[in-house]
Design a protein around this motif. Structure first.
Motif, short mmCIF file in Angstrom:
data_model
loop_
_atom_site.label_atom_id
_atom_site.label_comp_id
_atom_site.label_asym_id
_atom_site.label_seq_id
_atom_site.Cartn_x
_atom_site.Cartn_y
_atom_site.Cartn_z
N THR A 32 46.66 73.60 100.16
CA THR A 32 46.52 73.53 98.71
C THR A 32 45.16 74.05 98.26
N ASP A 33 44.11 73.65 98.96
CA ASP A 33 42.77 74.12 98.61
C ASP A 33 42.66 75.62 98.79
N LEU A 34 43.25 76.15 99.86
CA LEU A 34 43.21 77.60 100.11
C LEU A 34 43.94 78.35 99.01
N ALA A 35 45.09 77.85 98.58
CA ALA A 35 45.83 78.49 97.50
C ALA A 35 45.02 78.48 96.20
N ASP A 36 44.38 77.35 95.90
CA ASP A 36 43.52 77.28 94.71
C ASP A 36 42.40 78.31 94.78
N TYR A 37 41.77 78.38 95.94
CA TYR A 37 40.64 79.29 96.15
C TYR A 37 41.07 80.75 95.95
N ILE A 38 42.19 81.14 96.57
CA ILE A 38 42.67 82.52 96.46
C ILE A 38 43.06 82.83 95.01
N ALA A 39 43.75 81.89 94.36
CA ALA A 39 44.17 82.11 92.97
C ALA A 39 42.97 82.27 92.04
N GLU A 40 41.93 81.48 92.26
CA GLU A 40 40.73 81.58 91.43
C GLU A 40 40.02 82.91 91.63
N LEU A 41 39.91 83.36 92.89
CA LEU A 41 39.29 84.66 93.15
C LEU A 41 40.11 85.79 92.56
N SER A 42 41.43 85.68 92.67
CA SER A 42 42.32 86.68 92.09
C SER A 42 42.11 86.79 90.59
N ASP A 43 42.09 85.66 89.92
CA ASP A 43 41.90 85.64 88.47
C ASP A 43 40.57 86.26 88.08
N ALA A 44 39.51 85.89 88.79
CA ALA A 44 38.18 86.42 88.46
C ALA A 44 38.10 87.92 88.69
N SER A 45 38.68 88.39 89.79
CA SER A 45 38.64 89.81 90.11
C SER A 45 39.45 90.64 89.12
N VAL A 46 40.63 90.14 88.76
CA VAL A 46 41.47 90.87 87.80
C VAL A 46 40.77 90.96 86.44
N LYS A 47 40.11 89.88 86.04
CA LYS A 47 39.39 89.91 84.77
C LYS A 47 38.22 90.88 84.82
N GLU A 48 37.55 90.96 85.96
CA GLU A 48 36.36 91.80 86.08
C GLU A 48 36.70 93.26 86.34
#
Length: 276
Positions: A32-48
């Motif tokens: 669960t923590d790994l999924a949260d971590y990957i999803a957060e990085l994905s969101d930040a990268s897509v925005k940037e």
């Protein structure tokens, strides 16, 4: 990260330059923590940048990423912006049981709406040497078009996230202890034909590429890897073997270790971790 996940795992930042440690009571919490971590990085990268470039390894890693196929991630992650790569791959047919591509396809990629031509797998009909050359060419083209960022301090590709497992011998990707591939500093992708683990022929990102990533996640579970975790993370002194996992030190990025308690059990400060 969900409040419940925070409450039930020990977190501490390593003080020896070896990255952030996230130690979990169970595989379920780690996933669960790994999924949260990957999803957060994905969101930040897509925005940037408008894209998210992620490189995978094989082994148990894909199973531990499986939570991404479930709610809420399956609908909230912007899968269309993902570009998938492999930090290492076995030079076998894509349908072969040993193929990291097949493992990822069956366990993750076929279950989420990733654009097929954003999945960058190796040429499985070539020799190991040619497959490595071809894969590096693909990556160079995507660096040229800015799909993949470039490092600020060298010419290496800068992936948004590289996810690594680790073997009991401390190998990462297909960089094994005392192997000449560890010393490859010029190529981005190299090949080996004498892997200590079958199958013998593999391609792998080189250490400079691993250390150029914006984020590296090392995901390790099980008591059988606890000694290697200790040697990779703790201050073990100059006389101990230098494991490939210990050589992973992102030069301008962040390293996070995702461990279960079994894998972390031989860390020097393990007794100080909060108990659930």
């Amino acid at each position: 990260m969900p409040v419940q996940a925070r409450r039930s795992m020990a977190l501490y930042g390593a003080d020896n330059g070896r990255g952030e440690l996230r130690i979990h009571d169970s595989i379920d919490e780690l996933s669960t923590d790994l999924a949260d971590y990957i999803a957060e990085l994905s969101d930040a990268s897509v925005k940037e940048r408008g894209v998210f470039t992620i490189a995978l390894s094989g082994g148990s890693l894909i199973g531990l990423m499986g939570r991404l196929c479930e709610a809420p991630y399956k609908k909230t992650v912007d899968w269309g912006k993902w570009h998938i790569f492999w930090a290492d791959e076995r030079v076998v047919a894509k349908s072969h049981a040993e193929s990291n591509y097949k493992l990822a396809r069956d366990g993750l990629l076929s279950k989420v709406p990733i654009i097929p031509n954003h999945i960058h797998s190796i040429n499985d009909s070539a020799s190991a040497e040619q497959a490595a050359e071809d894969y590096e060419f693909v990556i160079r083209q995507l660096v040229r078009t800015r799909v993949i960022s470039v490092s600020e301090i060298n010419d290496c590709p800068k992936f948004d996230l590289i996810i690594l497992g680790m073997g009991p011998d401390g190998h990462v990707a297909s960089l094994f202890p005392n192997h000449s591939a560890l010393n490859e500093n010029d190529e981005w992708v190299t090949f080996i034909t004498d892997s200590p683990k079958p199958p013998p022929e593999r391609i792998t990102f080189t250490m400079p590429v691993l250390n150029s990533a914006s984020n590296v996640a090392a995901v390790v579970t099980g008591i059988g890897k606890s000694e290697a975790v200790h040697l990779a993370i703790d201050n073990v002194g100059p006389n101990c073997p230098l494991l490939p996992a210990r050589m992973v030190r992102p030069s301008n990025g962040k390293l996070v270790w995702f461990l279960d308690k079994s894998a972390a059990s031989e860390l020097d400060n393990f007794s100080q971790f909060s108990q659930s």
